[in-house]
Design a protein around this motif. Structure first.
Motif: not given
Lengths: 369, 369
Positions: A52-66
């Motif tokens: 839910q938090v991810m959706a709310r904050l519109h979180y998208r893991p950053k590929q370069s960091a991953r």
DNA sequence: CTGAAAGCGCTTACAG
DNA sequence: CTGAAAGCGCTTACAG
């Protein structure tokens, strides 16, 4: 400590990071990471909360960091040579779709098969990007230099329609020989005896294979191979036209023509019509590829559908599966034996082929055989 | 300290990092970084020294690390819809080449223009990958949802051949109207009065623009627009054939046909020949695109070369230039005014067009006008 | 089922 | 002209 203020809300909000999500959800970043990566062993409630938090904050893991931390780039490379080929287009299409499903992205690179610095070009791409895998199409998939450069960089790769199965790399292809044999068999079963073939470009293995299938089918039915009925083309429309004129002006013209691809088959169709021949009444025509145009001309073309899309998807799966730890998934390039997939093609029978009437032509006399 | 041993040489050597290079060269990693990025202010000797070590260790800066630390991904995205279009192929070709020169890579994504979750698909791509820019081709470059999603993620993008200049995004295109006008003028100057046009697909702006140019040229020469000479096609070969049959069976058939693209022009050529008409003797034919086949049929087609390659290159430059600090380079999307480049096309006159003889046909009587 | 620490390999300010 | 430090945003072992 790690931020200048709290609840800071600037004009252009920075994308949320894993830390933001963890803070908001009241968990550690490790837990967020687990949720993102769909790892097992997270309490359902916790997972829900984090999502839910991810959706709310519109979180998208950053590929370069991953990528930097995890050692996988989520990038698949597609190396190709002929930019105009419908084949490459089909492969690319299938590959992008499958990549999307798998959370990967497709990086394309157009190379000249005969460029002097080919190995360097390949090296520059893989060394910088570190794609998790590469897909090679003909003729690059048969280029020793390219393959060597890829091996040097230890990049897994899969070959699409290689000239020969390469023990070092998995491959995906269809059975050109068999498909050509089937289509020739179809013509024979329709009563045709004088079946011509227009060969494809000399430097492509597919040309050779299709010719092989044609020859095999004739032989199996005890029909002698008539050199006069074998004409060289190069997979383009104009050579189809030209070859057709050549064939149809023979004393004993063929009653059927198998063009090694649809583009040439269209050329034959055009030439035949111009010469006043009815298709399929006077001449049956078969192609190969099932291009969009094949279904739309009149009469619609009998042909073979190449499973380009499926080949590309299979290639991506082979690459993605290599790294994935999805339980008992078979490792693609396992020492035991490299996978070489042969995908099913489809014979598509339309109206450009029909029973041979073999009626008398203006030439010498009626067919005797 | 930072390594287990010294001069360790395992079976599978790990790629050298910037630290390895710095150590070997006896400088700080910052200096190596400067050399890699071609920054000024490094002593020639130092630079030389570092470069040698880089070459010896086969050092390749890792994109993901550069990306994470520096905020640029060195990735350009190409969004397209129609995978079969030669246009997209040409654009992609130009884009990969220019990207390579600029040290970037091209990530492609095939989208359905009418997919319900288009915005989400776009968002997923840009939010994860964070490409430094996006290139959009028709019809996606005119899709408000796509553009909005891109704006939301603040990804710079350039539109190729958009329906209309978009004040929010730079664009690159050619002048379809003018090109069509030129080709029509050519036909008029050859003495043609009954010039037919086969329109392209209804939903593409290029179709409209080419028709506009055709109409403008007629008007400028005081030739009335004859509705009977305007036929709808959809850019495919079969519709070219069909349209040609329709046109050539008119009581007063046209002496010239302008097909809105080469594929349809080929169809016209085929139909004309089948009807026993000489090209260009009885009928002049002009196309648009300059596809490979256009030059190879007989007679070779008069057409217009679209600068797809150059458009793609310009698009990449616009994107790369946006971030680059290369001196006085003009910023692409500067507030002052968004750039809208119009690239030169080329009228290619071959043998499918010739002077109108306008000889009497079998219909009513000779042309009177 | 969950977390604290270290580290991936670079670049960005800042100093000097 | 050159460098020491901090940090980009994640994942990988390792603990508990």
């Amino acid at each position: 400590m790690d931020s200048k203020g709290l609840g800071q809300n600037p004009r252009m909000p920075k994308p949320a990071t894993i830390i933001d999500v963890a803070r908001e959800a009241g968990v550690s970043i490790k837990t967020v990471s687990r949720v993102v990566n769909r790892e097992a062993g997270v309490h359902a409630d916790t997972r829900e909360q984090v999502e839910q938090v991810m959706a709310r904050l519109h979180y998208r893991p950053k590929q370069s960091a991953r990528s930097l931390a995890g050692g996988r780039s989520f990038l698949i490379g597609l190396l190709y040579y002929d930019p105009s080929a419908a084949f490459v287009g089909g492969v690319q299409q299938g590959a992008t779709l499958r990549c999307r499903e798998a959370g990967y992205h497709l990086v394309v690179e157009s190379l000249h098969n005969d460029a002097p610095d080919l190995p360097m070009q390949v090296d520059r791409m893989v060394s910088a990007l570190r794609p998790d895998g590469m897909i090679l199409t003909p003729p690059l998939c048969d280029n020793p230099q390219v393959l060597q450069a890829l091996r040097d960089s230890q990049t897994p790769c899969v070959l699409i329609s290689p000239a020969a199965d390469n023990p070092a790399h998995p491959s995906v292809r269809m059975d050109d020989v068999h498909a050509a044999e089937e289509i020739t068999n179809l013509l024979i079963s329709l009563g045709h005896q004088r079946i011509a073939i227009i060969k494809g470009a000399r430097d492509q293995v597919a040309s050779k294979r299709r010719y092989q299938g044609y020859a095999a089918a004739l032989k199996a039915h005890g029909i002698a191979l008539d050199k006069d009925l074998v004409v060289q083309g190069d997979f383009t429309f104009p050579t189809g036209v030209e070859a057709a004129y050549q064939l149809l002006s023979r004393r004993q013209r063929p009653t059927a023509v198998f063009a090694s691809n649809d583009e040439m088959a269209l050329g034959v169709l055009v030439a035949a019509q111009r010469l006043g021949l009815e298709v399929p009444g006077d001449l049956s025509i078969a192609g190969f590829d099932d291009t969009p145009a094949a279904a739309r001309v009149w009469p619609p073309l009998t042909t073979v559908r190449q499973p380009m899309d499926e080949m590309a998807r299979a290639a991506v799966d082979l690459l993605v599966g290599t790294r994935a730890s999805d339980g008992g998934a078979k490792t693609a390039a396992a020492g035991a034996g490299t996978q070489h997939k042969v995908l099913k093609h489809e014979l598509i029978v339309r109206d450009s082929t029909a029973a041979s009437v073999d009626k008398p032509t203006r030439s010498r006399k009626a067919a005797s055989s």
